[in-house]
Each structure stands twice: as C-alpha cells, then as structure tokens.
Enzyme design. Sequence first.
Site, PDB file in Angstrom:
ATOM      1  N   GLU A  27      -6.660  -4.389 -11.677  1.00 23.80           N
ATOM      2  CA  GLU A  27      -7.854  -3.770 -11.104  1.00 23.80           C
ATOM      3  C   GLU A  27      -8.322  -2.521 -11.861  1.00 23.80           C
ATOM      4  O   GLU A  27      -8.568  -1.470 -11.260  1.00 23.80           O
ATOM      5  CB  GLU A  27      -7.606  -3.447  -9.626  1.00 23.80           C
ATOM      6  CG  GLU A  27      -7.251  -4.684  -8.822  1.00 23.80           C
ATOM      7  CD  GLU A  27      -6.832  -4.398  -7.382  1.00 23.80           C
ATOM      8  OE1 GLU A  27      -6.918  -3.247  -6.944  1.00 23.80           O
ATOM      9  OE2 GLU A  27      -6.412  -5.351  -6.704  1.00 23.80           O
ATOM     10  N   GLU A  54      -4.228 -14.457  -5.902  1.00 24.87           N
ATOM     11  CA  GLU A  54      -4.031 -13.827  -4.582  1.00 24.87           C
ATOM     12  C   GLU A  54      -4.952 -14.463  -3.532  1.00 24.87           C
ATOM     13  O   GLU A  54      -5.572 -13.768  -2.725  1.00 24.87           O
ATOM     14  CB  GLU A  54      -4.311 -12.313  -4.646  1.00 24.87           C
ATOM     15  CG  GLU A  54      -3.540 -11.575  -5.717  1.00 24.87           C
ATOM     16  CD  GLU A  54      -3.702 -10.052  -5.654  1.00 24.87           C
ATOM     17  OE1 GLU A  54      -4.314  -9.535  -4.699  1.00 24.87           O
ATOM     18  OE2 GLU A  54      -3.209  -9.391  -6.592  1.00 24.87           O
TER      19      GLU A  54
HETATM   20  O1  G3I Z   1       5.330   0.868   4.207  1.00 23.25           O
HETATM   21  C1  G3I Z   1       4.436   1.680   4.968  1.00 23.25           C
HETATM   22  C2  G3I Z   1       5.036   2.031   6.306  1.00 23.25           C
HETATM   23  O2  G3I Z   1       6.171   2.823   6.091  1.00 23.25           O
HETATM   24  C3  G3I Z   1       3.990   2.776   7.114  1.00 23.25           C
HETATM   25  O3  G3I Z   1       4.496   3.006   8.370  1.00 23.25           O
HETATM   26  C4  G3I Z   1       2.728   1.964   7.228  1.00 23.25           C
HETATM   27  C5  G3I Z   1       1.626   2.708   7.977  1.00 23.25           C
HETATM   28  O4  G3I Z   1       0.352   2.247   7.632  1.00 23.25           O
HETATM   29  O5  G3I Z   1       2.246   1.685   5.952  1.00 23.25           O
HETATM   30  C6  G3I Z   1       3.158   0.919   5.159  1.00 23.25           C
HETATM   31  O6  G3I Z   1       2.591   0.729   3.911  1.00 23.25           O
HETATM   32  C7  G3I Z   1       1.550  -0.241   3.842  1.00 23.25           C
HETATM   33  C8  G3I Z   1       1.948  -1.288   2.821  1.00 23.25           C
HETATM   34  O7  G3I Z   1       0.884  -2.206   2.646  1.00 23.25           O
HETATM   35  C9  G3I Z   1       3.185  -2.062   3.219  1.00 23.25           C
HETATM   36  O8  G3I Z   1       2.958  -2.770   4.381  1.00 23.25           O
HETATM   37  C10 G3I Z   1       0.279   0.459   3.446  1.00 23.25           C
HETATM   38  O9  G3I Z   1      -0.168   1.309   4.478  1.00 23.25           O
HETATM   39  C11 G3I Z   1      -0.789  -0.561   3.137  1.00 23.25           C
HETATM   40  O10 G3I Z   1      -1.902   0.090   2.597  1.00 23.25           O
HETATM   41  C12 G3I Z   1      -0.277  -1.565   2.145  1.00 23.25           C
HETATM   42  O11 G3I Z   1      -1.280  -2.530   1.933  1.00 23.25           O
HETATM   43  C13 G3I Z   1      -1.092  -3.359   0.811  1.00 23.25           C
HETATM   44  C14 G3I Z   1      -2.264  -3.195  -0.139  1.00 23.25           C
HETATM   45  O12 G3I Z   1      -2.097  -4.073  -1.219  1.00 23.25           O
HETATM   46  C15 G3I Z   1      -2.356  -1.774  -0.698  1.00 23.25           C
HETATM   47  O13 G3I Z   1      -3.366  -1.699  -1.617  1.00 23.25           O
HETATM   48  C16 G3I Z   1      -1.037  -4.796   1.299  1.00 23.25           C
HETATM   49  O14 G3I Z   1       0.155  -4.993   2.067  1.00 23.25           O
HETATM   50  C17 G3I Z   1      -1.004  -5.740   0.091  1.00 23.25           C
HETATM   51  O15 G3I Z   1      -1.155  -7.063   0.556  1.00 23.25           O
HETATM   52  C18 G3I Z   1      -2.167  -5.418  -0.830  1.00 23.25           C
HETATM   53  O16 G3I Z   1      -2.091  -6.258  -1.947  1.00 23.25           O
HETATM   54  C19 G3I Z   1      -3.150  -6.085  -2.888  1.00 23.25           C
HETATM   55  C20 G3I Z   1      -2.606  -6.491  -4.243  1.00 23.25           C
HETATM   56  O17 G3I Z   1      -1.441  -5.790  -4.533  1.00 23.25           O
HETATM   57  C21 G3I Z   1      -3.650  -6.267  -5.331  1.00 23.25           C
HETATM   58  N1  G3I Z   1      -4.875  -6.951  -5.014  1.00 23.25           N
HETATM   59  C22 G3I Z   1      -5.428  -6.679  -3.694  1.00 23.25           C
HETATM   60  C23 G3I Z   1      -4.389  -6.959  -2.619  1.00 23.25           C
HETATM   61  C24 G3I Z   1      -4.993  -6.805  -1.271  1.00 23.25           C
HETATM   62  O18 G3I Z   1      -5.390  -5.468  -1.061  1.00 23.25           O
END
Ligand code: G3I
Length: 445
Positions: A245, A360
């Site tokens: 990205e 994805e």
């Molecule tokens: O691990 C913490 C946890 O400790 C906390 O309590 C909680 C509170 O919100 O957050 C948790 O972290 C989250 C993490 O996922 C793990 O679940 C983050 O907030 C959350 O923002 C994060 O989102 C991920 C996202 O990438 C971040 O950009 C999604 O799971 C994941 O599916 C997503 O994947 C991305 C690819 O890597 C790149 N392309 C886009 C795709 C979708 O956004």
Amino acid sequence: MRSAPFTLLLSAFLFAVGCSDSGDGNGGEAGSGGATGGTGGGATTGASGTTTGTGDATTSTGTGDTTTSTGTGDATTSTGNATTGTGDATTGAGGGDGGSDGAGGGASARVPAASASTLREAGEKANPPILIGAAISGGGLGNNDYKRVAAAEHSYVTTENEMKWDSLEPSSGNFSWGSADNIVNWARQNNMKVKGHTLVWHNQLPGWMSSMTGKENVTNAMRRHITQVMGHFKDRIDTWDVVNEAVQTDSDTGVGNPRMRPSVFLNQIGSNYIDLAFQIAREQDPKAKLYYNDYSIDARNEKVEFVYNMVKGMVERGVPIDGVGFQMHIGPPNNEAGGADVAANMKRFTDLGLEVLISEMDINRCGGVVTADEQLAYYHDIVEACFKLPKCTAITFWGINDGRSWLNSWSGALCNGQSSQSLLFNDQYGKKETYNRVMNALLGR
Ligand code: G3I
C-alpha cells in the site's frame, strides 16, 4: 454499484484488446523474467509457443498454436527458445518452470479439475495448480471448527496481523516471533504454504519506527527488519509481500490524485525506498517470490494507473519484483470491480512478465452498496478472471467466516459492528452460496 460510463467503455475496449490473444495460444509474449529471479524464463512460460516464440526479460515475443507447444527457458539468461523443450498447450500447463520457479504464463488458459470436494482440491488439481488461501489469525486458531475449515479448504496462509512490524519488532531490535511462528507451524503441519505479510507498510508500525528521523537511520532499520524477518522464516516462507500500500488516492476507491503515500519510509528515504526494500529482500533470499500488494487497484482507475507505471518502472530498472497482489477488497470502503475489468487489468501486469495474485479477497455487503446478487456475480466472475490466467498464481480470501471479518468493525466499511457477510462461510462454518460460486469458477463452470 459504482461505475462511470467512460471507465466501463474504456475497460471494455481494453478487455477486448487484452484478451485478443487468449484464444489463439500466443505463448512467447508472456515469457519473461529470469534475470531478476524469474517469473518465468522466456518461452518456458510461453507454453503454447511453437517455432517462433522467443522471450527475454524485456522483449518477449512470439506466436503459438494450441497443439505442439515447445519451449525451454533459462532464468539465468532470461532467454527462451520455443523450438526446444516441452509444453502442453492443450492443457495450458506452463512448459517448464521458468528457471527455478516460474509461474506458467503464456498458456491460453488454466484447465480446471473435473471435480473437487474442496476449494483446495480444485486448486491443486487445476493445470497449472493455483493456491487457494485465507488470512489466518491467531485468535481463529483457538477454534476447532475454524481450524478444520481453514485447513480443509485452503492450501495457502497469510497471517492476518501476526507478521506486521508492530507484532514482530515491537521495540527496536527486539523481535517477537511467537504468534507468527504458531501460525506458520500450524500451516506447515497441514501442508499449507505461507505468504509473509508484510515487510514494509506505513500501517501497524510501532511508534519508535514511525517517528524515526534521518535517512540513514530509517534505511538501517528497514534493512535490519527485512533481514531479520526473512532470515527467521527462511526455510518456511518463500513468498513475501515486500511493500504494501505505498500509493494513495483522495478516495479509498482509488480515485483522485494518485501519489506516493507519505510514511516514515517515503519521508526519510525518498521514493526509492521501494526499490531498496525489494533489493534487500532479494539479497536475503535469491529464490523467494517478492510481491507488491495494494487495494483498490483491482480494475482500471487512477490508482492502478499509477501503480502500473510504478511497477513497470521497477521492472525496467531491474528491481527484483516477481508479482503484484490485487487485494480485491470489494465494496465499502474500497473499490468495486467486475470480472472482465479484473481480467484485463491483471493481464497487462502479466504482460510485464509478472505474476499476479488475488491477495485479500472479500466482498462487503454493508450499507447496501453491493447487493446480494452482485456479490455472488462478483465472487464468481473475479475468481474466474484469475483462474483463467495461468500467471495468476493464488486466490486468498481475507478470513474464513463472516463474524471474524475485519470489515465488521472498520470505520468506512459501513457495518458498525454488524456482519459484513463478506466471506464464504457463515458463523457455524457452513458453506454459503458465495462458496458455491467460487467453487464453480474454479471448476470452470
Ligand atoms: O490487538 C489489539 C488489541 O489488543 C486491542 O484491544 C484492540 C482494540 O481495538 O485492537 C487490537 O488490534 C487490532 C488488530 O487488527 C488485531 O485485531 C487493531 O485495532 C485493528 O486496527 C487491526 O485491524 C487490522 C487492519 O489490517 C489494520 O490495518 C485487521 O485485523 C486486518 O485484517 C487488516 O488487514 C489489512 C491488510 O493487512 C492489508 N490490506 C488491508 C487489510 C484490511 O484492512
């Protein structure tokens, strides 16, 4: 459904042009790569090339017919001679391996299995085979049904969050492998390949890294991260999202003012950080497949024009890039893309000598932007577009079951905690109609 008439017209035209050789077995044109690690050596990947096909990393040309394709390729020399060697245009299998690991490009179409009881089996029995993947989370592996479906239906794993910078190197120089190792070991126990996701990304970066200043400091930190991470997984992972990205537009749909995305890497190193990241990755593993990965580049729009030119420049400069991952997040907050547009778009990247992947995929139903019927049609037609292209080497879905989708809680996805209904399995791990449409596409139906 979002679509500009002009874009549709242009796409239809480009699709017609882009597909014009698919029926007559032009093989040599897709033969390319080799010098930089090989995405198919010359006519080796031009499976249907006959006596006139030749290929090298930059000029591959040739013609073929559908009966006697022959060819060899040499990743070291990036040349291929379509008069020698073997290939099978009837089955569309790549005639050789393009050096160490070329994707079978150049064949007119991948041949589906006659039948299959899982997506994984359909991918494995196709000719050439295609990887069927899923984003896997550590949390998911705590559920037996999740594990069962994930392993039965998929041959390829992308760690959803566990290999991102903040997970692997939470403090400078201190690496934490446990959660990523758990997923990688589980995948290997189930004979699944793993893609490393992701080495260099502006997001999910720890604060110590995103606030770093100084070109030398950031370069050194990036080099250390890539080297340590690839080194740790060296014998277990041979496909990597090296840069993720790096391009942005005003809208998440890929429209408006495409440009390099500001990040600590761009701001401190400059735009050549991308070349540098791939070069470091290649030094670390001469044989690994190295990918650029992005969202809302799935059909023709302003963002993908920028990405295409960026990647083309990399290929021309000899930067060791092997392929491009089209994330294929369809629906809010990202783009929509019909099957014909996806096919035409992917084809021009393979014409650069690159592999392409759906990396994805999910299709968000929240907000009513994508209707139920549109979702089913998209799933079938987009998977079909990749499947038909021998150089499209993997289709990865971004999760297993709807309830765990990232979209449910992502601002902009319009779900507000409701299910995005975006995947192939429901929360009881039952197959949805979306699954059936994907299976049909993999079986050529
Ligand atoms: O691990 C913490 C946890 O400790 C906390 O309590 C909680 C509170 O919100 O957050 C948790 O972290 C989250 C993490 O996922 C793990 O679940 C983050 O907030 C959350 O923002 C994060 O989102 C991920 C996202 O990438 C971040 O950009 C999604 O799971 C994941 O599916 C997503 O994947 C991305 C690819 O890597 C790149 N392309 C886009 C795709 C979708 O956004």
